[in-house]
Design an enzyme around this catalytic site. Sequence first.
Site, PDB file in Angstrom:
ATOM      1  CE  LYS A  78      -3.874   1.652   2.625  1.00  0.00           C
ATOM      2  NZ  LYS A  78      -4.710   1.438   3.861  1.00  0.00           N
ATOM      3  CB  SER A 160      -8.302   3.561   2.881  1.00  0.00           C
ATOM      4  OG  SER A 160      -7.318   2.813   3.663  1.00  0.00           O
ATOM      5  CB  SER A 184      -8.536   0.669   5.437  1.00  0.00           C
ATOM      6  OG  SER A 184      -9.224   1.747   5.145  1.00  0.00           O
TER       7      SER A 184
HETATM    8  N1  GLN Z   1     -13.521   3.621   6.222  1.00  0.00           N
HETATM    9  C1  GLN Z   1     -12.759   4.124   7.123  1.00  0.00           C
HETATM   10  C2  GLN Z   1     -12.457   5.590   7.287  1.00  0.00           C
HETATM   11  O1  GLN Z   1     -12.820   6.141   6.187  1.00  0.00           O
HETATM   12  C3  GLN Z   1     -11.673   3.307   7.696  1.00  0.00           C
HETATM   13  C4  GLN Z   1     -10.448   3.907   7.064  1.00  0.00           C
HETATM   14  C5  GLN Z   1      -9.286   2.953   7.123  1.00  0.00           C
HETATM   15  O2  GLN Z   1      -9.385   1.773   8.123  1.00  0.00           O
HETATM   16  N2  GLN Z   1      -8.103   3.495   7.150  1.00  0.00           N
HETATM   17  O3  GLN Z   1     -12.006   6.160   8.149  1.00  0.00           O
END
Ligand code: GLN
Length: 500
Positions: A78, A160, A184
Site C-alpha cells: 500500500k 482504503s 481498511s
Molecule cells: N473507512 C474508514 C474511514 O474512512 C476506515 C479507514 C481505514 O481503516 N483506514 O475512516
Amino acid sequence: MLYELTIKSASEKLASGEISSVELTESILERIKAVDSKVGAYITVCEKEALGMARASDERRKSGKILSEIDGIPIAVKDLYLTKGIRTTAASKILDDFIPPYESTVTAHLWAAGAVLIGKTNLDQFAMGSSTETSAYNTATEYDSTTRNPWDLERIPGGSSGGSAAAVAADLCIAAVGTDTGGSIRQPASLCSITGLKPTYGRVSRYGIMAMASSLDQAGPMTKTVEDAAILLKYMSGHDKHDSTSSKREVPEYSSGLGTRDLQLKVGVPKEFFGAGLDPEVDKIIREAIDKYREMGAEIVDVSLPLIKYALAVYYILMPVEVSSNLARYDGIRYGYSVLKHQTPRNNNQTLDEVYSISRAEGFGAEAKRRIMLGSYVSSAGYADAYYKKALKVRTLIKNEFDRIFEKVDLLIAPVAPSPAFKFGEKTADPLSMYLSDVLTVPINPAGLPAMSLPAGFTKENLPVGLQLIGPMWGEQTILNTGHAFQQVTNHHLQKPKIK
Ligand code: GLN
C-alpha cells in the site's frame, strides 16, 4: 499461470527448482501490463527493483542461502508504507514528489526475508475512505478513474486499501500488505473476495507507515488464502524499538499452528451486527457460513453487545482528532508539496502562515480537509469535554464490553460490510452515507482487537461477500485456524474474477 500462485504454492515451486523468482516476477509484470490499465491497482510499478530483487533471490537459492519461505515472492505494498528511495504518495497530491529517506519496519522485515517489492498500490487519500475514490490518482488509465473492483469494473474495490485488495484479487501480485484504522483491510478484502487480517493493536510495528489515527492504525496481510495470511503475518509482526506501542510478545509460528481442524470452540453471533440496513443477500450468505461452522463442530451462541451502537460515532470523533494532529506535519516546508516550489509573481511574498495554508489548501484533498476540520472542532477548547473526552470514555466502555464477551466465547462471527461493492459515485456526494458503510468494521479498532475478512460467497449478481471473524486480544491464531478450517471445506476463495 504463475501469477495465480499463492505464497504457499509459489514457495514450494521455488524450493523444488520448478520455477525461479525471476520467472514468477516476470509473469506478474506481464499480467500487470495486460490488465492494470483497467483495474488500476498500482500507483507505482517497481519493475526494475522487482527484477533486481528477484535475481538476487535466485542467486541466494543457487548458493543454498535462502532467507525464508517468502524469499523470492512478489509482494505489493500500500502506498502508505515508506519505501526508501521509492516514491510514496499516500495517494495525496501533497506527497506527489515525496521520496522517503527511510524504510518502514514492516517492509524492511519483508525484504530482509527475501520478498520482492512489485509495486505501490492505490488507496484512499491518507487511508481516509471506504472506496478508494478519495485517491488523488486515476490509476485505471483506460477509464481515467481510480482503482476498480476486478469482479465488476463498474464498482468500487472498497477502501482504503482498495489497490492492494484489487491487486490480490486480479493476480497482480502474490500477496499484499495494507493498513486498517476502521476497516481498511477487511472491507476491501470482503468486496474483492480475498483474505485480509487486521492484527491486534501492537502486533505489527507502525514505524514508517504514514499515520492516520495512531491509536487505531494497524498493518496487516492481504492474501489469496488464510494460510498465506498466516505466513505473511509472521514476517510482519514483532517488537520494534521505533514503535513503543509494538508488543514484545513472542510471534507464534502461525502457519504451523493451522493444521488444527478441531473446531471445539464457542462462536458468538452478535445480534447488533445483523441489524437494519444489512443487505438481505449478505445476511443470507453469512448465516450459511454460520451453519457451516455449526456442521464443523462449533457451538454457535447468540450474544449481544449493546454499546456497539455508539462505536461509529466514537470512531468518527476520535479518528479525526488524531488525523488533524498527525496531518499537521504536512506544512509545505519540510517535505512534500509546497507553494514555494510553485512561485509566481502573485504569490512570491507570502508570510509563513500563508505558506502553510496555501500549500495545505492546494495539496490536501477534500476528505483530508474535512477530517482535519472535524478533528480540530471536536478537540477545541469549548468542545473537547462534550465530544472528544466523552468519546474516549465510551471507547473504554466498548472495549470492556468486548472483553466481557470474550470471557464467554472464543470468537465472534459477523458480516464485514452491510452491502456488496457499490457503484462509483454512489456515496461520494454524501460523506455520511460513506461513513455509515463502515458500521461493521470500525467497532473493532477502538477496542484494539484482531479481526479477519475471508470470502464467504457471492450474491446473485456475482459480487463477493466476506465473513468477519473477530477475536480477543492476541487471538490471531484462533482466527487463522478457524478461517483456514472454513477454506478447507469451501471453495469461495478459489473463485477468480474474469476481467473483461
Ligand atoms: N473507512 C474508514 C474511514 O474512512 C476506515 C479507514 C481505514 O481503516 N483506514 O475512516
